[in-house]
Write a protein that holds these residues in place. Structure first.
Motif, PDB file in Angstrom:
ATOM      1  N   PHE A 185       0.848  -1.187   0.000  1.00  7.81           N
ATOM      2  CA  PHE A 185       0.000   0.000   0.000  1.00  7.81           C
ATOM      3  C   PHE A 185       0.885   1.239   0.000  1.00  7.81           C
ATOM      4  CE2 PHE A 185      -3.363   2.593   2.534  1.00  7.81           C
ATOM      5  CZ  PHE A 185      -3.741   3.245   1.361  1.00  7.81           C
ATOM      6  N   VAL A 186       0.835   2.008  -1.095  1.00  5.76           N
ATOM      7  CA  VAL A 186       1.543   3.286  -1.191  1.00  5.76           C
ATOM      8  C   VAL A 186       0.520   4.383  -0.924  1.00  5.76           C
ATOM      9  CG1 VAL A 186       2.850   4.839  -2.679  1.00  5.76           C
ATOM     10  CG2 VAL A 186       3.205   2.363  -2.848  1.00  5.76           C
ATOM     11  N   ASN A 187       0.711   5.111   0.167  1.00  2.00           N
ATOM     12  CA  ASN A 187      -0.251   6.130   0.594  1.00  2.00           C
ATOM     13  C   ASN A 187       0.469   7.464   0.715  1.00  2.00           C
ATOM     14  OD1 ASN A 187      -2.541   7.406   1.542  1.00  2.00           O
ATOM     15  ND2 ASN A 187      -2.249   6.718   3.649  1.00  2.00           N
ATOM     16  N   ILE A 188       0.256   8.345  -0.263  1.00  2.00           N
ATOM     17  CA  ILE A 188       1.004   9.605  -0.326  1.00  2.00           C
ATOM     18  C   ILE A 188       0.065  10.797  -0.325  1.00  2.00           C
ATOM     19  CG2 ILE A 188       2.595  11.005  -1.706  1.00  2.00           C
ATOM     20  CD1 ILE A 188       3.867   8.505  -0.464  1.00  2.00           C
ATOM     21  N   PHE A 189       0.340  11.723   0.576  1.00  2.00           N
ATOM     22  CA  PHE A 189      -0.331  13.023   0.542  1.00  2.00           C
ATOM     23  C   PHE A 189       0.734  14.046   0.183  1.00  2.00           C
ATOM     24  CE2 PHE A 189      -2.020  16.981   2.144  1.00  2.00           C
ATOM     25  CZ  PHE A 189      -3.346  16.916   1.745  1.00  2.00           C
ATOM     26  N   GLY A 190       0.718  14.494  -1.062  1.00  2.00           N
ATOM     27  CA  GLY A 190       1.785  15.341  -1.578  1.00  2.00           C
ATOM     28  C   GLY A 190       1.666  16.789  -1.148  1.00  2.00           C
ATOM     29  N   GLY A 191       2.604  17.248  -0.343  1.00  2.00           N
ATOM     30  CA  GLY A 191       2.735  18.656  -0.027  1.00  2.00           C
ATOM     31  C   GLY A 191       4.063  19.079  -0.616  1.00  2.00           C
ATOM     32  N   ILE A 192       5.112  18.986   0.199  1.00  2.00           N
ATOM     33  CA  ILE A 192       6.467  19.164  -0.324  1.00  2.00           C
ATOM     34  C   ILE A 192       6.792  18.006  -1.267  1.00  2.00           C
ATOM     35  CG2 ILE A 192       8.903  19.321   0.298  1.00  2.00           C
ATOM     36  CD1 ILE A 192       8.020  20.440   3.008  1.00  2.00           C
ATOM     37  N   ARG A 218      -2.606   5.161  -3.340  1.00  2.00           N
ATOM     38  CA  ARG A 218      -3.476   6.313  -3.100  1.00  2.00           C
ATOM     39  C   ARG A 218      -2.606   7.565  -3.145  1.00  2.00           C
ATOM     40  NH1 ARG A 218      -4.057   9.937   1.860  1.00  2.00           N
ATOM     41  NH2 ARG A 218      -5.889  11.174   1.322  1.00  2.00           N
ATOM     42  N   LEU A 219      -2.873   8.438  -4.107  1.00  2.00           N
ATOM     43  CA  LEU A 219      -2.142   9.685  -4.263  1.00  2.00           C
ATOM     44  C   LEU A 219      -3.095  10.857  -4.069  1.00  2.00           C
ATOM     45  CD1 LEU A 219      -0.008   8.940  -7.457  1.00  2.00           C
ATOM     46  CD2 LEU A 219       0.724   8.756  -5.086  1.00  2.00           C
ATOM     47  N   GLU A 220      -2.609  11.884  -3.377  1.00  2.00           N
ATOM     48  CA  GLU A 220      -3.390  13.104  -3.201  1.00  2.00           C
ATOM     49  C   GLU A 220      -2.422  14.248  -2.976  1.00  2.00           C
ATOM     50  OE1 GLU A 220      -6.191  15.044  -3.947  1.00  2.00           O
ATOM     51  OE2 GLU A 220      -7.056  13.114  -3.344  1.00  2.00           O
ATOM     52  N   GLY A 221      -2.719  15.418  -3.572  1.00  2.00           N
ATOM     53  CA  GLY A 221      -1.869  16.574  -3.321  1.00  2.00           C
ATOM     54  C   GLY A 221      -1.162  17.065  -4.568  1.00  2.00           C
ATOM     55  N   THR A 222       0.047  17.591  -4.386  1.00  2.00           N
ATOM     56  CA  THR A 222       0.804  18.235  -5.452  1.00  2.00           C
ATOM     57  C   THR A 222       1.072  17.290  -6.618  1.00  2.00           C
ATOM     58  OG1 THR A 222       1.898  19.584  -3.769  1.00  2.00           O
ATOM     59  CG2 THR A 222       2.893  19.563  -5.965  1.00  2.00           C
ATOM     60  N   ASN A 223       0.712  17.717  -7.809  1.00  2.00           N
ATOM     61  CA  ASN A 223       0.935  16.947  -9.053  1.00  2.00           C
ATOM     62  C   ASN A 223       0.242  15.585  -9.026  1.00  2.00           C
ATOM     63  OD1 ASN A 223       2.481  19.084  -9.864  1.00  2.00           O
ATOM     64  ND2 ASN A 223       4.437  18.014  -9.842  1.00  2.00           N
ATOM     65  N   VAL A 224      -0.907  15.511  -8.351  1.00  2.00           N
ATOM     66  CA  VAL A 224      -1.587  14.221  -8.225  1.00  2.00           C
ATOM     67  C   VAL A 224      -2.053  13.684  -9.573  1.00  2.00           C
ATOM     68  CG1 VAL A 224      -3.831  15.311  -7.709  1.00  2.00           C
ATOM     69  CG2 VAL A 224      -3.399  12.952  -7.009  1.00  2.00           C
ATOM     70  N   GLU A 225      -2.581  14.543 -10.433  1.00  2.00           N
ATOM     71  CA  GLU A 225      -3.081  14.067 -11.721  1.00  2.00           C
ATOM     72  C   GLU A 225      -1.943  13.540 -12.589  1.00  2.00           C
ATOM     73  OE1 GLU A 225      -6.123  13.548 -12.336  1.00  2.00           O
ATOM     74  OE2 GLU A 225      -6.751  14.465 -10.456  1.00  2.00           O
ATOM     75  N   LEU A 226      -0.796  14.218 -12.519  1.00  2.00           N
ATOM     76  CA  LEU A 226       0.363  13.761 -13.289  1.00  2.00           C
ATOM     77  C   LEU A 226       0.837  12.411 -12.760  1.00  2.00           C
ATOM     78  CD1 LEU A 226       2.599  14.098 -15.368  1.00  2.00           C
ATOM     79  CD2 LEU A 226       3.850  15.520 -13.708  1.00  2.00           C
ATOM     80  N   GLY A 227       0.875  12.270 -11.440  1.00  2.00           N
ATOM     81  CA  GLY A 227       1.294  10.998 -10.851  1.00  2.00           C
ATOM     82  C   GLY A 227       0.380   9.860 -11.237  1.00  2.00           C
ATOM     83  N   LYS A 228      -0.928  10.098 -11.200  1.00  2.00           N
ATOM     84  CA  LYS A 228      -1.887   9.063 -11.583  1.00  2.00           C
ATOM     85  C   LYS A 228      -1.750   8.708 -13.062  1.00  2.00           C
ATOM     86  CE  LYS A 228      -5.438  10.090  -8.109  1.00  2.00           C
ATOM     87  NZ  LYS A 228      -6.829  10.573  -7.883  1.00  2.00           N
ATOM     88  N   LYS A 229      -1.518   9.730 -13.882  1.00  2.00           N
ATOM     89  CA  LYS A 229      -1.363   9.505 -15.328  1.00  2.00           C
ATOM     90  C   LYS A 229      -0.131   8.645 -15.601  1.00  2.00           C
ATOM     91  CE  LYS A 229      -1.112  12.133 -19.683  1.00  2.00           C
ATOM     92  NZ  LYS A 229       0.196  11.692 -20.187  1.00  2.00           N
ATOM     93  N   MET A 230       0.955   8.923 -14.894  1.00  2.00           N
ATOM     94  CA  MET A 230       2.194   8.150 -15.080  1.00  2.00           C
ATOM     95  C   MET A 230       1.977   6.689 -14.712  1.00  2.00           C
ATOM     96  SD  MET A 230       4.885  10.946 -13.519  1.00  2.00           S
ATOM     97  CE  MET A 230       6.288   9.841 -13.578  1.00  2.00           C
ATOM     98  N   LEU A 231       1.272   6.435 -13.612  1.00  2.00           N
ATOM     99  CA  LEU A 231       1.008   5.051 -13.200  1.00  2.00           C
ATOM    100  C   LEU A 231       0.077   4.353 -14.183  1.00  2.00           C
ATOM    101  CD1 LEU A 231       0.557   5.500  -9.339  1.00  2.00           C
ATOM    102  CD2 LEU A 231       2.452   4.353 -10.484  1.00  2.00           C
TER     103      LEU A 231
END
Length: 263
Positions: A185-192, A218-231
Protein backbone atom coordinates in the motif's frame (compact mmCIF):
# COMPACT_ATOMS: atom_id res chain seq x y z
CA UNK A 1 14.83 -7.70 38.47
CA UNK A 2 11.43 -7.82 36.72
CA UNK A 3 11.26 -4.03 36.66
CA UNK A 4 8.13 -4.03 34.50
CA UNK A 5 6.28 -6.11 37.11
CA UNK A 6 7.52 -3.87 39.92
CA UNK A 7 6.39 -0.77 38.01
CA UNK A 8 2.93 -2.26 37.50
CA UNK A 9 2.31 -3.73 40.96
CA UNK A 10 4.43 -1.70 43.39
CA UNK A 11 5.46 1.54 41.65
CA UNK A 12 6.22 3.16 45.02
CA UNK A 13 9.33 0.94 45.27
CA UNK A 14 10.96 2.67 42.31
CA UNK A 15 13.28 5.50 43.34
CA UNK A 16 13.25 8.59 41.10
CA UNK A 17 15.25 11.79 40.87
CA UNK A 18 14.42 14.41 38.25
CA UNK A 19 17.56 15.97 36.80
CA UNK A 20 17.92 19.52 35.53
CA UNK A 21 20.00 19.01 32.35
CA UNK A 22 21.69 22.39 32.86
CA UNK A 23 22.88 21.51 36.35
CA UNK A 24 23.26 17.75 35.96
CA UNK A 25 22.75 15.12 38.64
CA UNK A 26 23.56 16.81 41.95
CA UNK A 27 25.47 15.05 44.69
CA UNK A 28 22.53 15.19 47.10
CA UNK A 29 20.31 13.50 44.49
CA UNK A 30 22.78 10.66 44.06
CA UNK A 31 22.98 10.28 47.86
CA UNK A 32 19.17 10.25 48.09
CA UNK A 33 19.13 7.28 45.74
CA UNK A 34 21.86 5.52 47.70
CA UNK A 35 20.01 6.01 50.99
CA UNK A 36 16.80 4.89 49.32
CA UNK A 37 18.55 1.62 48.46
CA UNK A 38 19.19 1.09 52.16
CA UNK A 39 22.90 1.88 51.99
CA UNK A 40 24.81 3.74 54.70
CA UNK A 41 28.32 4.94 55.48
CA UNK A 42 31.04 4.01 53.01
CA UNK A 43 28.63 2.05 50.82
CA UNK A 44 26.28 5.04 50.47
CA UNK A 45 29.20 7.33 49.61
CA UNK A 46 30.54 5.00 46.93
CA UNK A 47 27.07 4.29 45.56
CA UNK A 48 26.47 8.03 45.17
CA UNK A 49 29.73 8.34 43.25
CA UNK A 50 28.86 5.41 40.98
CA UNK A 51 25.40 6.82 40.29
CA UNK A 52 26.90 10.16 39.27
CA UNK A 53 29.40 8.38 37.04
CA UNK A 54 26.56 6.43 35.42
CA UNK A 55 24.72 9.68 34.73
CA UNK A 56 27.89 11.24 33.32
CA UNK A 57 28.44 8.28 30.99
CA UNK A 58 24.79 8.41 29.88
CA UNK A 59 25.05 12.07 28.88
CA UNK A 60 28.55 11.90 27.39
CA UNK A 61 27.67 9.06 25.00
CA UNK A 62 24.22 10.31 23.89
CA UNK A 63 22.74 7.13 25.35
CA UNK A 64 19.03 6.40 25.33
CA UNK A 65 19.41 3.71 28.00
CA UNK A 66 22.06 2.82 30.58
CA UNK A 67 21.08 -0.08 32.81
CA UNK A 68 23.36 -1.46 35.53
CA UNK A 69 22.46 -4.93 36.77
CA UNK A 70 23.74 -6.15 39.14
CA UNK A 71 25.11 -3.41 41.36
CA UNK A 72 26.93 -5.06 44.28
CA UNK A 73 28.36 -3.97 47.63
CA UNK A 74 31.81 -5.43 48.41
CA UNK A 75 32.99 -6.41 51.90
CA UNK A 76 34.97 -3.17 52.25
CA UNK A 77 31.83 -1.14 51.51
CA UNK A 78 32.74 -0.17 47.99
CA UNK A 79 30.06 -0.42 45.31
CA UNK A 80 30.78 -2.07 41.97
CA UNK A 81 28.76 -2.32 38.74
CA UNK A 82 29.25 -5.92 37.58
CA UNK A 83 27.33 -5.65 34.31
CA UNK A 84 25.63 -3.00 32.23
CA UNK A 85 23.59 -2.55 29.09
CA UNK A 86 23.64 0.58 26.94
CA UNK A 87 21.77 1.71 23.86
CA UNK A 88 22.62 4.86 21.93
CA UNK A 89 20.73 7.44 19.93
CA UNK A 90 21.41 6.67 16.26
CA UNK A 91 20.83 10.32 15.40
CA UNK A 92 23.80 11.31 17.55
CA UNK A 93 26.33 8.84 16.11
CA UNK A 94 27.81 11.55 13.90
CA UNK A 95 29.39 13.00 17.06
CA UNK A 96 30.15 9.61 18.65
CA UNK A 97 32.71 8.28 16.18
CA UNK A 98 34.32 5.91 18.68
CA UNK A 99 30.97 4.26 19.34
CA UNK A 100 30.04 4.13 15.67
CA UNK A 101 33.30 2.29 14.98
CA UNK A 102 32.11 -0.50 17.31
CA UNK A 103 28.88 -1.00 15.38
CA UNK A 104 28.31 -4.56 14.15
CA UNK A 105 25.91 -4.47 11.23
CA UNK A 106 25.67 -8.28 11.28
CA UNK A 107 23.66 -7.89 14.48
CA UNK A 108 21.17 -5.50 12.86
CA UNK A 109 18.27 -6.09 10.50
CA UNK A 110 19.65 -5.82 6.93
CA UNK A 111 16.53 -4.00 5.69
CA UNK A 112 16.82 -1.36 8.40
CA UNK A 113 20.51 -0.95 7.66
CA UNK A 114 19.77 -0.47 3.96
CA UNK A 115 17.04 2.06 4.77
CA UNK A 116 19.46 4.15 6.81
CA UNK A 117 21.74 4.43 3.78
CA UNK A 118 18.97 6.38 2.05
CA UNK A 119 17.80 8.33 5.13
CA UNK A 120 14.53 6.40 5.24
CA UNK A 121 12.63 5.90 8.49
CA UNK A 122 12.02 2.16 8.42
CA UNK A 123 11.07 -0.41 11.04
CA UNK A 124 10.36 -4.03 10.14
CA UNK A 125 7.20 -5.53 11.62
CA UNK A 126 5.61 -9.00 11.54
CA UNK A 127 2.68 -8.41 9.19
CA UNK A 128 2.03 -9.01 5.48
CA UNK A 129 1.05 -5.56 4.17
CA UNK A 130 4.00 -3.47 3.04
CA UNK A 131 3.53 0.27 3.55
CA UNK A 132 5.21 3.24 1.88
CA UNK A 133 4.03 6.59 3.20
CA UNK A 134 5.30 10.15 3.51
CA UNK A 135 5.14 11.58 7.01
CA UNK A 136 5.36 9.74 10.33
CA UNK A 137 1.85 10.72 11.39
CA UNK A 138 0.31 9.54 8.14
CA UNK A 139 2.36 6.33 8.36
CA UNK A 140 0.97 5.59 11.83
CA UNK A 141 -2.57 6.36 10.66
CA UNK A 142 -2.06 4.11 7.63
CA UNK A 143 -0.96 1.18 9.78
CA UNK A 144 -3.91 1.70 12.14
CA UNK A 145 -6.31 1.74 9.18
CA UNK A 146 -4.82 -1.46 7.76
CA UNK A 147 -5.34 -3.13 11.15
CA UNK A 148 -8.89 -1.77 11.25
CA UNK A 149 -9.68 -3.71 8.07
CA UNK A 150 -8.14 -6.91 9.42
CA UNK A 151 -4.62 -6.68 8.00
CA UNK A 152 -1.22 -6.51 9.68
CA UNK A 153 1.45 -4.01 8.56
CA UNK A 154 4.77 -5.54 7.50
CA UNK A 155 6.68 -2.34 8.17
CA UNK A 156 6.74 1.30 9.10
CA UNK A 157 8.30 3.23 6.22
CA UNK A 158 8.32 7.02 5.98
CA UNK A 159 10.03 8.30 2.83
CA UNK A 160 9.94 11.85 4.17
CA UNK A 161 8.65 15.07 2.75
CA UNK A 162 11.48 15.72 0.31
CA UNK A 163 12.36 12.26 -0.97
CA UNK A 164 13.95 11.82 -4.38
CA UNK A 165 13.11 9.22 -7.02
CA UNK A 166 16.23 7.31 -5.90
CA UNK A 167 15.01 7.14 -2.28
CA UNK A 168 11.51 6.10 -3.34
CA UNK A 169 12.98 3.37 -5.53
CA UNK A 170 15.14 2.16 -2.64
CA UNK A 171 12.13 2.16 -0.33
CA UNK A 172 10.08 0.06 -2.74
CA UNK A 173 12.94 -2.42 -3.15
CA UNK A 174 13.21 -2.81 0.64
CA UNK A 175 9.50 -3.59 0.89
CA UNK A 176 9.47 -6.11 -1.96
CA UNK A 177 12.55 -7.89 -0.58
CA UNK A 178 10.50 -9.05 2.42
CA UNK A 179 9.17 -12.54 1.59
CA UNK A 180 6.29 -12.11 4.05
CA UNK A 181 4.80 -9.21 2.11
CA UNK A 182 1.61 -10.25 0.27
CA UNK A 183 0.40 -6.77 -0.66
CA UNK A 184 1.79 -3.23 -0.86
CA UNK A 185 0.00 0.00 0.00
CA UNK A 186 1.54 3.29 -1.19
CA UNK A 187 -0.25 6.13 0.59
CA UNK A 188 1.00 9.60 -0.33
CA UNK A 189 -0.33 13.02 0.54
CA UNK A 190 1.78 15.34 -1.58
CA UNK A 191 2.74 18.66 -0.03
CA UNK A 192 6.47 19.16 -0.32
CA UNK A 193 6.60 15.62 -1.69
CA UNK A 194 5.23 15.57 -5.24
CA UNK A 195 3.01 12.72 -6.37
CA UNK A 196 4.84 12.40 -9.71
CA UNK A 197 8.11 11.78 -7.83
CA UNK A 198 6.48 8.89 -6.00
CA UNK A 199 5.07 7.54 -9.26
CA UNK A 200 8.49 7.74 -10.92
CA UNK A 201 10.15 5.90 -8.04
CA UNK A 202 7.54 3.15 -7.98
CA UNK A 203 7.73 2.65 -11.75
CA UNK A 204 11.54 2.55 -11.68
CA UNK A 205 11.59 0.06 -8.80
CA UNK A 206 9.04 -2.27 -10.39
CA UNK A 207 11.02 -2.30 -13.65
CA UNK A 208 14.10 -3.36 -11.67
CA UNK A 209 12.64 -5.92 -9.25
CA UNK A 210 9.26 -6.80 -10.76
CA UNK A 211 5.88 -6.92 -9.04
CA UNK A 212 4.65 -10.23 -7.68
CA UNK A 213 2.09 -9.00 -5.13
CA UNK A 214 -0.93 -6.67 -5.33
CA UNK A 215 -0.04 -2.97 -5.35
CA UNK A 216 -2.55 -0.36 -4.19
CA UNK A 217 -1.71 3.32 -4.59
CA UNK A 218 -3.48 6.31 -3.10
CA UNK A 219 -2.14 9.69 -4.26
CA UNK A 220 -3.39 13.10 -3.20
CA UNK A 221 -1.87 16.57 -3.32
CA UNK A 222 0.80 18.24 -5.45
CA UNK A 223 0.93 16.95 -9.05
CA UNK A 224 -1.59 14.22 -8.23
CA UNK A 225 -3.08 14.07 -11.72
CA UNK A 226 0.36 13.76 -13.29
CA UNK A 227 1.29 11.00 -10.85
CA UNK A 228 -1.89 9.06 -11.58
CA UNK A 229 -1.36 9.51 -15.33
CA UNK A 230 2.19 8.15 -15.08
CA UNK A 231 1.01 5.05 -13.20
CA UNK A 232 -1.91 4.49 -15.59
CA UNK A 233 0.38 4.66 -18.63
CA UNK A 234 3.12 2.53 -17.05
CA UNK A 235 1.41 -0.77 -17.78
CA UNK A 236 1.74 -1.83 -14.14
CA UNK A 237 -1.02 -3.80 -12.44
CA UNK A 238 -1.84 -1.00 -10.01
CA UNK A 239 -5.08 -0.69 -8.05
CA UNK A 240 -5.90 2.95 -7.36
CA UNK A 241 -7.71 4.07 -4.22
CA UNK A 242 -9.91 7.09 -3.57
CA UNK A 243 -8.73 7.65 0.01
CA UNK A 244 -6.76 6.01 2.82
CA UNK A 245 -9.62 3.84 4.08
CA UNK A 246 -10.45 2.68 0.55
CA UNK A 247 -6.80 1.84 -0.10
CA UNK A 248 -6.32 -0.03 3.18
CA UNK A 249 -9.48 -2.08 2.59
CA UNK A 250 -8.48 -2.93 -0.98
CA UNK A 251 -4.92 -4.00 -0.15
CA UNK A 252 -6.09 -6.21 2.73
CA UNK A 253 -8.66 -7.89 0.48
CA UNK A 254 -6.20 -8.34 -2.38
CA UNK A 255 -3.51 -9.71 -0.10
CA UNK A 256 -5.95 -12.21 1.30
CA UNK A 257 -6.93 -13.28 -2.21
CA UNK A 258 -10.56 -12.20 -1.77
CA UNK A 259 -10.71 -9.95 -4.83
CA UNK A 260 -8.00 -11.39 -7.03
CA UNK A 261 -4.26 -10.96 -7.28
CA UNK A 262 -2.19 -8.48 -9.24
CA UNK A 263 0.83 -9.83 -11.10
Amino acid sequence: MEIEEVAAKTPEKILKEFVDPVVGLAGYQARNLAYGLGLHGVAAKHAGEVIQQVYGAFMATDASLLEVNPLVVLKDGKVLALDAKMTFDDNALYRQKDLEALRDFDEEDPAETEAKRYDLSFIKLDGTIGCMVNGAGLAMATMDTIKHFGGQPANFLDVGGSATEERVTAAFKIITADPKVRGIFVNIFGGIMKCDTIASGVIAAVKQVGLKVPLVVRLEGTNVELGKKMLAESGLAVTTANDMADGARRVVELAAGNVGRAV
